[in-house]
Design an enzyme around this catalytic site. Structure first.
Site, PDB file in Angstrom:
ATOM      1  N   GLU A 144      -5.977   0.015   5.006  1.00 10.56           N
ATOM      2  CA  GLU A 144      -7.345  -0.063   4.471  1.00 10.56           C
ATOM      3  C   GLU A 144      -7.304  -1.091   3.347  1.00 10.56           C
ATOM      4  O   GLU A 144      -6.919  -0.787   2.216  1.00 10.56           O
ATOM      5  CB  GLU A 144      -7.803   1.301   3.950  1.00 10.56           C
ATOM      6  CG  GLU A 144      -7.860   2.383   5.011  1.00 10.56           C
ATOM      7  CD  GLU A 144      -8.986   2.202   6.005  1.00 10.56           C
ATOM      8  OE1 GLU A 144      -9.793   1.257   5.839  1.00 10.56           O
ATOM      9  OE2 GLU A 144      -9.049   2.984   6.962  1.00 10.56           O
ATOM     10  N   CYS A 192     -13.763  -0.788  -2.378  1.00 10.09           N
ATOM     11  CA  CYS A 192     -13.518  -1.682  -1.234  1.00 10.09           C
ATOM     12  C   CYS A 192     -14.801  -1.903  -0.452  1.00 10.09           C
ATOM     13  O   CYS A 192     -14.938  -2.907   0.258  1.00 10.09           O
ATOM     14  CB  CYS A 192     -12.412  -1.125  -0.344  1.00 10.09           C
ATOM     15  SG  CYS A 192     -12.666   0.576   0.171  1.00 10.09           S
TER      16      CYS A 192
END
Length: 521
Positions: A266, A300
């Protein structure tokens, strides 16, 4: 109820001492160099952590492996009961743990507690999942044969988490991996080890209450060049889940791949919202504001780019500037604050370098970007910049509250022409190396369906009339391209934490071969 502004009360409620061992394997260990932890709110010290040595790392992994051998033998619903106890304990400690997230990382209080709620939610999800680890039955081409698949635990799963979600990312992995029958070895970010120690303590309490070995939730706080490298190169760890920058993820992928291990990556995001002429700006504005300013731009999934039709660009920028000017910036423990500090001085410097690059590369700063002298912390004013998508600085991810405004289409386009111009917006949207989260604001069904089609957004997450940030745990979370391709949390992401096995049972008295092969006389 503790007072969130009372740091001592918060730490004591979670068992955090002045000096804390950074390793756990059923017992707390750690004799390596001490590491000081300070709050980005005002730079004051919180506590110290004794990091684990490489020898202690090996001891912790071995204990985690031994714990796994017993844990995998428990029926999955029994494993789910342990995760249920973990979720219940998190409910009881939601306020102090959320406050510690705020103290250590700098999120405003509602975001800190929201992150703990995310942990609780994924525990609830995992408890249900523990009775739903389904396999399939397939039709065999051979008579009187039964063919099916089943799923088995992998082993010890390594979890490398980032500072921006210091507890939630662990829970996405740990709760799911645990019900799948895996043990979990956690290496938290060096900026946020105290929340990891607190959560590991909570998990150990749940394990002891259930009568299972608490080493199934193990912890290593240590330097990346030593302990981190040992973890990603360790053949005893078949799966490594890593959340971090693309640069870090690429290195993890290469090292784990060389030993033919598995990864869940990720990594970076360069998330955009397309705003079309039909968009409801009253919906788009708060979504952009939360996406770009929430967590001080350190998610993110933070909104980095706005791709807006030229016919409404001036109006949207005017509204954004007014909304940005009204954002209360300061101590994240105060109820009225919407944006707290960046996590480190280096983050502030990175933001200033990015703003300088915008100017050097031909962009224009429309609002903000200044550093703020507030209580000795790492505070900035969020920034809006007018750019084109091809600028090198726009193609990279700056982990800070910089919002790039990019126009598309023609100002005088008719309504029909504007719908056709969404093709240009999607092309701009996809023309970055990252592919995590995306959104479009439109009232036109053709635009939304085009954005969600296989010719639309190339991201792992694509939304309509909501922002890029704030994903729910029920869906699989992750992205494509330089975001890494990993999936965590909901849907069928659990399959990454298990190994698939295909089984065939012959209950006939003959031995027919597949594909009609005749072997021998």
């Amino acid at each position: 109820m503790i007072k969130v502004e009372n740091t001592t009360q918060v730490l004591e409620a979670l068992g955090i001492h002045q000096v804390n061992p950074g390793g756990f394997c059923g017992e707390w260990i750690g004799t390596g160099p001490e590491m000081g932890v300070v709050t980005p709110i005002d730079g004051s010290p919180l506590a110290r952590v004794r990091q684990v040595t490489e020898q202690e790392y090996d001891r912790i992994v071995e204990r985690a492996h031994q714990a796994w051998l017993a844990w995998r033998a428990l029926p999955a619903p029994r494993r789910g009961e342990v995760v249920r106890l973990l979720g219940n304990r998190l409910r009881e400690l939601k306020q102090p743990l959320g406050a510690l997230v705020t103290l250590e990382m700098g999120k405003i209080l509602v975001e800190g507690e929201g992150e703990v709620q995310e942990m609780i939610d994924i525990c609830d999800f995992a408890v249900g999942l523990s009775r739903q680890l389904y396999g399939l039955t397939m039709q065999s081409e051979r008579p009187d044969h039964r063919m099916y698949e089943q799923w088995h635990p992998l082993g010890v799963v390594g979890v490398i988490s980032a500072f921006n979600f210091p507890v939630a990312v662990w829970s996405w992995n740990a709760a799911i991996a645990a019900v799948c029958g895996d043990a979990v070895l956690w290496k938290p970010a060096s900026k946020t080890p105290l929340t990891a120690i607190a959560v590991t303590t909570i998990a150990a309490e749940a394990c002891r209450q259930a009568g299972v070995d608490p080493a199934i939730f193990s912890l290593v706080v240590g330097p990346g060049p030593t302990v981190g490298e040992r973890l990603i190169g360790d053949t005893r760890i078949p799966l490594v889940s890593c959340t971090g920058s693309t640069e870090v993820g690429r290195h993890v992928s290469e090292v784990v791949g060389r030993r033919l291990g598995h990864t869940i990556l990720e990594l970076g995001g360069n998330n955009a919202i397309v705003v079309t002429p039909s968009a409801n700006l009253d919906l788009a504005l708060p979504a952009i504001l939360f996406g770009a300013v929430g967590t001080a731009g350190q998610r993110c999934t933070s909104t980095r780019r706005i791709i807006v039709h030229e016919s409404i660009r001036e109006e949207l920028v005017r509204r954004l500037r007014r909304a940005y000017a009204d954002v209360p910036i300061g101590d994240p423990r105060q109820p009225g604050t919407l944006m707290g500090p960046l996590v480190t001085k280096r983050s502030v410097d990175d933001m200033q370098r990015a703003i300088a690059a915008v100017r050097e590369q031909g962009g224009e700063i429309l609002y903000g970007g200044e550093t703020l002298d507030l209580a000795g912390g790492h505070y900035v004013r969020p920034c809006i910049a007018a750019v084109t998508n091809d600028l090198p600085i726009v193609q990279t991810e700056t982990f800070a509250p910089i919002l790039y405004v990019i126009g598309y289409g023609t100002k005088t386009a008719s309504a029909r022409e504007a719908v056709a111009e969404v093709e240009e917006a999607i092309r701009i949207h996809n023309d970055v190396p990252q592919g995590l989260s995306s959104a479009i604001f439109t009232e036109h069904v053709r635009e939304m369906e085009r954005f969600l089609s296989n010719r639309g957004s190339d991201c792992g997450i694509a939304n309509v009339n909501i922002g890029t940030s704030g994903a729910e745990i029920g869906g699989a979370f992750g992205g494509e391209k330089e975001t890494g391709g990993g999936r965590e949390s909901g849907s069928d992401a659990w399959k990454a934490y298990m190994r698939r096995q295909t089984n065939t049972i012959n209950w006939s008295t003959a031995l027919p071969l597949a594909q009609g092969i005749k072997f021998g006389g």
